[in-house]
Design a protein around this motif. Structure first.
Motif, PDB file in Angstrom:
ATOM      1  N   CYS A  56       0.859  -1.189   0.000  1.00  0.00           N
ATOM      2  CA  CYS A  56       0.000   0.000   0.000  1.00  0.00           C
ATOM      3  C   CYS A  56       0.895   1.239   0.000  1.00  0.00           C
ATOM      4  O   CYS A  56       1.848   1.333   0.777  1.00  0.00           O
ATOM      5  CB  CYS A  56      -0.899  -0.005   1.239  1.00  0.00           C
ATOM      6  N   CYS A  59       0.285   3.035   3.713  1.00  0.00           N
ATOM      7  CA  CYS A  59       0.632   2.414   4.996  1.00  0.00           C
ATOM      8  C   CYS A  59       1.689   1.329   4.860  1.00  0.00           C
ATOM      9  O   CYS A  59       2.157   0.789   5.855  1.00  0.00           O
ATOM     10  CB  CYS A  59      -0.615   1.844   5.667  1.00  0.00           C
ATOM     11  N   CYS A  68      -4.635   0.565   0.205  1.00  0.00           N
ATOM     12  CA  CYS A  68      -5.398  -0.532   0.801  1.00  0.00           C
ATOM     13  C   CYS A  68      -6.757  -0.049   1.293  1.00  0.00           C
ATOM     14  O   CYS A  68      -6.993   1.149   1.437  1.00  0.00           O
ATOM     15  CB  CYS A  68      -4.610  -1.186   1.935  1.00  0.00           C
ATOM     16  N   CYS A  71      -6.695   2.275   4.464  1.00  0.00           N
ATOM     17  CA  CYS A  71      -6.237   3.647   4.203  1.00  0.00           C
ATOM     18  C   CYS A  71      -7.285   4.429   3.411  1.00  0.00           C
ATOM     19  O   CYS A  71      -7.383   5.649   3.526  1.00  0.00           O
ATOM     20  CB  CYS A  71      -4.916   3.631   3.444  1.00  0.00           C
TER      21      CYS A  71
HETATM   22 ZN    ZN Z   1      -2.795   1.142   3.486  1.00  0.00          ZN
END
Ligand code: ZN
Ligand code: ZN
Lengths: 199, 199
Positions: A56, A59, A68, A71
């Motif tokens: 991601c 993150c 993701c 997030c």
């Molecule tokens: Zn993420």
């Protein structure tokens, strides 16, 4: 003595952590003799995961998308960023149901003995993430091991000068823990970090 | 919490003997984070082995051809057939350099507790192999475990009525073995099976 495709499989199985030549041979025989369906599924899913799993961009955890699901969720508190070592640690935090902010997954920890320093951890990406103008508090949830502690100290030194509020999850006697069974290091620390009792 | 391709990989890794859900997750993370090259090689070699490895039609060991190299060799004594449980056992026999005959690999042993009987072992194929008109002696080299012994007894009862000379590898004190360190069962058996000394 083995056919070459079998020798290649035995050799390839050694990429699995803790698998030596004898275990690799045993596993290869087992798969070819007793579980060809499982072996097929494993081969397919390895290649599928390799082609579809990335990190991601926000993150750093494993994700099939650039960003993701977590997030991308509008329901998370964008001002809180919890830094953990691994996706497993992130899942542990989620299971507490006590945290509604976002995460950053280091995918490791600073560990000089293993040759992992700030550069190997890609901390520039973390720094850019923290300085997005929205994050106001970074919660360090690295392990309370030597390496996790060293990582927490490094991150604090990196982030605090940028004006970020850096906190650390508490350490002490586990909930439900009996003093008799807590190690003395934890107990000493719990004593040093004692707080005014809200009795 | 994991992307579905990752969950599928974790699930698929559980076909490996002795790998539970926690280890499977640890291995999947390790491969995706630290050893994508190894994971790619493992995926490729699994699928390649599955498509190219079959059983030798004569000796039943793993082979890339219908008849394996050893069975096809004109230099082996076609009248001697040594029966072993696994390809590893066959390799052990070969390493003695004391045997020039052919083999039949059971790929298992009779083990009622695991649901493996004569049918599961495919012993009709062995019977057909033994009765090729060329084999004159079958040497039983199954393990001296309870299951290996039961298998040897079963095979003897199956083959001897067909007029085949059935022998069993000897059991006793290991070469170089000191009586002090040999278990008493082995020693008792070595005593019962004592032979006239060629001094
Ligand atoms: Zn993420
Ligand atoms: Zn063969």
């Amino acid at each position: 003595m083995n056919p070459s495709a079998l020798e290649a499989l035995i050799e390839a199985l050694r990429c699995l952590p803790g698998i030596g030549p004898k275990s690799a041979q045993r596993i290869a025989y087992h798969l070819l003799q007793r579980d060809r369906k499982g072996a097929q599924r494993l081969g397919d899913s390895l290649l599928h995961a390799l082609s579809s799993i990335r990190h991601c961009q926000r993150c750093n955890t494993f994700s099939e998308n650039d960003i993701c699901e977590r997030c991308a969720s509008p329901r998370r508190d964008q001002a809180l960023l919890c830094i953990v070592e691994t996706p497993v640690d992130m899942n542990m935090m989620e299971q507490t149901l006590a945290y509604q902010g976002l995460y950053y997954v280091l995918m490791g920890r600073i560990s000089p003995l293993d040759g992992v320093g700030p550069r190997e951890l890609g901390l520039e990406q973390l720094l850019a993430r923290v300085l997005d103008g929205v994050v106001s508090e970074v919660i360090l949830a690295t392990n309370y091991t030597n390496e996790g502690e060293a990582t927490a100290h490094y991150l604090t030194a990196m982030l605090r000068p940028k004006g970020i509020n850096v906190t650390r999850i508490a350490r002490g006697v586990p909930v439900g823990g009996e003093l008799e069974y807590v190690d003395s290091g934890t107990l000493a620390q719990a004593l040093r970090e004692r707080k005014s009792f809200q009795g």
